[in-house]
Design an enzyme around this catalytic site. Sequence first.
Site, mmCIF file in Angstrom:
data_model
loop_
_atom_site.group_PDB
_atom_site.id
_atom_site.type_symbol
_atom_site.label_atom_id
_atom_site.label_comp_id
_atom_site.label_asym_id
_atom_site.label_seq_id
_atom_site.Cartn_x
_atom_site.Cartn_y
_atom_site.Cartn_z
ATOM 1 N N HIS A 171 8.385 -1.090 10.545
ATOM 2 C CA HIS A 171 8.665 -0.021 10.006
ATOM 3 C C HIS A 171 9.579 -0.179 8.443
ATOM 4 O O HIS A 171 10.054 0.698 8.077
ATOM 5 C CB HIS A 171 9.629 1.057 10.855
ATOM 6 C CG HIS A 171 8.962 1.315 11.884
ATOM 7 N ND1 HIS A 171 9.458 1.765 13.291
ATOM 8 C CD2 HIS A 171 7.541 1.647 12.219
ATOM 9 C CE1 HIS A 171 8.563 2.299 14.330
ATOM 10 N NE2 HIS A 171 7.425 2.090 13.517
ATOM 11 N N CYS A 173 8.875 2.308 -5.246
ATOM 12 C CA CYS A 173 8.515 3.360 -6.275
ATOM 13 C C CYS A 173 7.607 4.542 -5.437
ATOM 14 O O CYS A 173 6.848 4.128 -4.663
ATOM 15 C CB CYS A 173 7.684 2.997 -7.474
ATOM 16 S SG CYS A 173 7.382 4.434 -8.536
#
Length: 266
Positions: free
Chosen positions: A134, A142
């Site tokens: 995760h 970004c």
Amino acid sequence: MTKDNGAQALEKARGLLASADAVCVLSGAGVSAESGVPTFRGEDGLWQSHSPGDLATPQAFRRDSRLVWEWYEWRRGKIRGCRPNPGHEALARFALGTRTVRIVTQNVDGLHEEAARRVAGSGDPSPALPLELHGSIVRVRCTRCSYKVPHRNPISTATPENLPSCPVCSALLRPDVVWFGESLDPAVLAEAFQAAQRSQVCLVVGTSALVQPAASVPLVTHEGGGYIIEVNPTPTSLSRLASLSLRGASGQVLPALLDGLATAGT
Ligand code: BJW
Ligand code: ZN
């Protein structure tokens, strides 16, 4: 195999691990609970006071990036003050031993990696570095281009204009974690499933095993004829498939389970 508890179950689990050449570990928030990192579900879990739909989805970030960043900054601050506990360290020692061990974690706190570096000392920590399904809360990426960097220092979330932006394309940066509805990194997921497939034991520690596809990792070991050993104070959705369920806190159970095991395959 029986689901008995206590010393007998611990010895049986040590026996299974001692005869395994390859072991896959799936960890979740519970392994970091004794370090002071909150879990998600359960009595004191984050989802008791925060809604996942408001904070851990791409839609939530688009709707109110400042609110989501503020919540992540609060968690990042908490995690900065947390250190690996004896459970992380026992797993790292185990992975640096003679067996092929792959630590697969759902955690984003970086504590398995810190334990690996601490336990390895001047040696090579890489066998104990986890696959992070995760992502990582101590990395940013970004929202537009491929820019991604480690980032531990505090981030100002006072106004939307203050939020961090990409030095390459100026778009908004976000925490490098996987939110609900987002795909996991396919290469990381494939490696986790491969590790589970070649393992004779999957050790499942501190996870409610409710979130997919992570919760399917132990099923791969099970379907291949391997054993699931669970370490968790409370039963989970995986308990019915586990050969042994060790009911206790991982900071206590893991050192007792893993330390001093004979070398691989004996
Ligand atoms: C102790 C202890 C101690 C306490 N010692 N133990 C198939 C069926 C149904 C739904 C889906 C499905 N496939 C995909 C989905 C949707 C969704 C999902 O799984 N939903 C379910 C909840 C219903 N999955 C996704 O969206 C995933 N993406 C995906 O599959 O993409 C493809 C796709 C998209 C859409 C549709 C279909 C396919 C992404 C999941 C991302 C999860 N993200 C989060 C947030 C990460 C960032 C962050 O941290 O902010 O990950 S949610 C949260 O849950 C976090 C955790 O990693 C994850 C798992 O939680 P964990 O670790 O198990 O913690 P807890 O709190 O649940 O449990 C703690 C346990 O510790 C408890 O059991 C305690 O008893 C125990 N414990 N103290 C040992 N001392
Ligand atoms: Zn960019």
